[in-house]
Write a protein that holds these residues in place. Structure first.
Motif, PDB file in Angstrom:
ATOM      1  N   VAL A 220      -6.141  20.228  72.671  1.00  0.00           N
ATOM      2  CA  VAL A 220      -5.155  19.510  71.859  1.00  0.00           C
ATOM      3  C   VAL A 220      -4.575  20.431  70.795  1.00  0.00           C
ATOM      4  N   PRO A 221      -3.477  20.023  70.129  1.00  0.00           N
ATOM      5  CA  PRO A 221      -2.877  20.873  69.094  1.00  0.00           C
ATOM      6  C   PRO A 221      -3.880  21.304  68.029  1.00  0.00           C
ATOM      7  N   ALA A 222      -3.673  22.519  67.524  1.00  0.00           N
ATOM      8  CA  ALA A 222      -4.627  23.139  66.596  1.00  0.00           C
ATOM      9  C   ALA A 222      -4.874  22.295  65.357  1.00  0.00           C
ATOM     10  N   SER A 223      -3.823  21.646  64.863  1.00  0.00           N
ATOM     11  CA  SER A 223      -3.958  20.873  63.624  1.00  0.00           C
ATOM     12  C   SER A 223      -4.631  19.523  63.823  1.00  0.00           C
ATOM     13  N   ASP A 224      -4.799  19.103  65.074  1.00  0.00           N
ATOM     14  CA  ASP A 224      -5.326  17.767  65.371  1.00  0.00           C
ATOM     15  C   ASP A 224      -6.844  17.811  65.535  1.00  0.00           C
ATOM     16  N   ILE A 225      -7.541  17.966  64.419  1.00  0.00           N
ATOM     17  CA  ILE A 225      -9.003  18.035  64.473  1.00  0.00           C
ATOM     18  C   ILE A 225      -9.587  16.689  64.889  1.00  0.00           C
ATOM     19  N   ALA A 226      -8.948  15.613  64.457  1.00  0.00           N
ATOM     20  CA  ALA A 226      -9.409  14.282  64.881  1.00  0.00           C
ATOM     21  C   ALA A 226      -9.251  14.123  66.392  1.00  0.00           C
ATOM     22  N   GLY A 227      -8.147  14.631  66.937  1.00  0.00           N
ATOM     23  CA  GLY A 227      -7.942  14.574  68.379  1.00  0.00           C
ATOM     24  C   GLY A 227      -8.936  15.436  69.127  1.00  0.00           C
ATOM     25  N   LEU A 228      -9.294  16.572  68.545  1.00  0.00           N
ATOM     26  CA  LEU A 228     -10.298  17.433  69.159  1.00  0.00           C
ATOM     27  C   LEU A 228     -11.646  16.718  69.202  1.00  0.00           C
ATOM     28  N   ALA A 229     -11.991  16.058  68.094  1.00  0.00           N
ATOM     29  CA  ALA A 229     -13.249  15.300  68.051  1.00  0.00           C
ATOM     30  C   ALA A 229     -13.234  14.140  69.040  1.00  0.00           C
ATOM     31  N   ALA A 230     -12.084  13.456  69.152  1.00  0.00           N
ATOM     32  CA  ALA A 230     -11.979  12.352  70.104  1.00  0.00           C
ATOM     33  C   ALA A 230     -12.134  12.850  71.536  1.00  0.00           C
ATOM     34  N   THR A 231     -11.572  14.016  71.814  1.00  0.00           N
ATOM     35  CA  THR A 231     -11.709  14.605  73.148  1.00  0.00           C
ATOM     36  C   THR A 231     -13.166  14.901  73.450  1.00  0.00           C
ATOM     37  N   ARG A 232     -13.848  15.456  72.469  1.00  0.00           N
ATOM     38  CA  ARG A 232     -15.271  15.766  72.663  1.00  0.00           C
ATOM     39  C   ARG A 232     -16.069  14.502  72.945  1.00  0.00           C
ATOM     40  N   ASP A 233     -15.670  13.369  72.329  1.00  0.00           N
ATOM     41  CA  ASP A 233     -16.396  12.117  72.521  1.00  0.00           C
ATOM     42  C   ASP A 233     -16.230  11.549  73.931  1.00  0.00           C
ATOM     43  N   ILE A 234     -15.073  11.795  74.557  1.00  0.00           N
ATOM     44  CA  ILE A 234     -14.796  11.119  75.830  1.00  0.00           C
ATOM     45  C   ILE A 234     -14.884  12.046  77.041  1.00  0.00           C
ATOM     46  N   VAL A 235     -15.153  13.325  76.815  1.00  0.00           N
ATOM     47  CA  VAL A 235     -15.223  14.293  77.912  1.00  0.00           C
ATOM     48  C   VAL A 235     -16.625  14.884  77.965  1.00  0.00           C
ATOM     49  N   ASP A 236     -17.198  14.938  79.159  1.00  0.00           N
ATOM     50  CA  ASP A 236     -18.552  15.477  79.314  1.00  0.00           C
ATOM     51  C   ASP A 236     -18.600  17.003  79.256  1.00  0.00           C
ATOM     52  N   VAL A 237     -17.500  17.672  79.561  1.00  0.00           N
ATOM     53  CA  VAL A 237     -17.455  19.135  79.546  1.00  0.00           C
ATOM     54  C   VAL A 237     -17.469  19.620  78.096  1.00  0.00           C
ATOM     55  N   PRO A 238     -18.233  20.682  77.779  1.00  0.00           N
ATOM     56  CA  PRO A 238     -18.205  21.217  76.410  1.00  0.00           C
ATOM     57  C   PRO A 238     -16.791  21.597  75.971  1.00  0.00           C
ATOM     58  N   ILE A 239     -16.453  21.253  74.740  1.00  0.00           N
ATOM     59  CA  ILE A 239     -15.132  21.509  74.177  1.00  0.00           C
ATOM     60  C   ILE A 239     -15.213  22.677  73.193  1.00  0.00           C
TER      61      ILE A 239
END
Length: 350
Positions: A220-239
């Motif tokens: 996700v975009p670099a500034s979207d730390i919340a989006g990065l965290a949300a991705t980590r929550d819903i994806v099993d692959v390490p982010i």
């Protein structure tokens, strides 16, 4: 320790073997800069930066101008006070990542060459073999598969595949690589091109095909730390966080917001000393570490490899920038970087 007598900077243009396409654009050459620093004792240190405007925010011209401006601050100063010098430069020229990486490297290289010390020993380890992956850019699936076959034949056991566009097309590219290189460990780098939902769909489609990934980098975009965290929550692959982390403060934010499993620390974003700090933050927070690069020659790549050997904490090594060049400043190929000293051990051919 002697004083810094002079600093010179020149453009360092390096054509690529093939166009290099990622979700942020396509490069046909590396428009870099080379810094040469001489001490009063006659020792020379070299540093390289590789500005990429969508990533570092610098053009080559701007990076060169900044690097030249640093001379007024460091000429006549003791090279042994490298940490003080680097702190001053980063305060004076915030955000000029590539320019400061080049200057910082030249300072550290000169310091280590004066002491006849490999750069890795400045960070706690001896130089040795450092193994890298190889990156496959955004290509048609058939072409990506051909690149993967060539990489496997050259001895690469780890491949990183660029994605971040249409999810279905990206899935097909990764599947094509997995099909022809079944024994390779696979990473995927989206370079900020997806949303959390697109990342989840991509990961699920690969899972249903039985394709395992070591990590998904900066979906996700670099500034979207919340989006990065949300991705980590819903994806099993390490982010992995890449463009989201330029400074140790950025790394602390990623840790606090539980936004990633892995931090990709690049000298081209942060410089050697800050990368060591970022590595310490990641280790203390039980996050894995990756080291990456820009499109640098052996000057920049071997500097990064010395950091790997010195710190000894990187689980993922993505230092293939010079393997993508039409011609490097040294004669080398394959997945192994054989580094030596003093300094980073590379003297660029003029």
């Amino acid at each position: 320790m002697s004083e810094i007598a002079s600093v010179s900077i020149r453009p360092f243009d390096l054509p690529l073997k093939e166009p290099f396409e990622i979700s942020l654009g396509t490069q046909h050459e590396a428009s870099n800069l080379l810094v040469t620093l001489e001490t009063e004792s006659g020792v020379t240190g070299y540093g390289e930066g590789s500005p990429i405007p969508p990533v570092t925010g610098e053009t080559q011209a701007a990076a060169i101008e900044t690097a030249r401006a640093t001379a007024d601050l460091i000429e006549g100063r003791e090279v042994g006070n490298y940490r003080e010098l680097v702190d001053e430069l980063r305060s004076a020229f915030p955000g000029m990542a590539s320019a400061l990486f080049a200057v910082e490297t030249a300072i550290l290289d000169a310091y280590c060459r004066e002491r006849e010390l490999p750069l890795s020993e400045l960070f706690g380890g001896t130089p040795g073999r450092v193994e890298t992956d190889l990156t496959i850019p955004i290509l048609e699936s058939e072409v990506a598969a051909d690149r993967a076959v060539c990489a496997a034949e050259a001895g690469y056991e780890q491949l990183k595949i660029k994605t971040g566009g249409d999810v279905t097309t990206d899935v097909e590219r990764v599947a094509a690589v997995a099909d022809v290189a079944p024994d390779a460990a696979l990473k995927v780098d989206a370079n900020q091109g997806w949303s959390p939902k697109e990342t989840a769909r991509f990961a699920e489609e690969l899972r249903t095909r039985g394709i395992d990934l070591d990590l998904i980098e900066q979906p996700v975009p670099a500034s979207d730390i919340a989006g990065l965290a949300a991705t980590r929550d819903i994806v099993d692959v390490p982010i992995a966080a890449d463009e989201s982390v330029f400074t140790p403060q950025d790394a602390i934010r990623v840790v606090r917001e539980e936004a990633a499993d892995i931090i990709n620390a690049k000298l081209g974003k942060s410089g050697p000393l800050a990368v060591a700090d970022i590595a310490a933050i990641a280790e203390s927070s039980h996050l894995d570490l990756m080291i990456g690069c820009m499109l640098e020659s052996a000057v920049g790549i071997h500097t990064s490899a010395h950091i790997v050997a010195g710190i000894g904490a990187f689980s993922h090594v993505d230092l293939d920038g010079n393997r993508l060049l039409a011609e490097d400043v040294i004669d080398a190929s394959g997945p192994i970087h054989r580094i030596s000293g003093p300094g980073h051990g590379v003297i660029p051919i003029e």
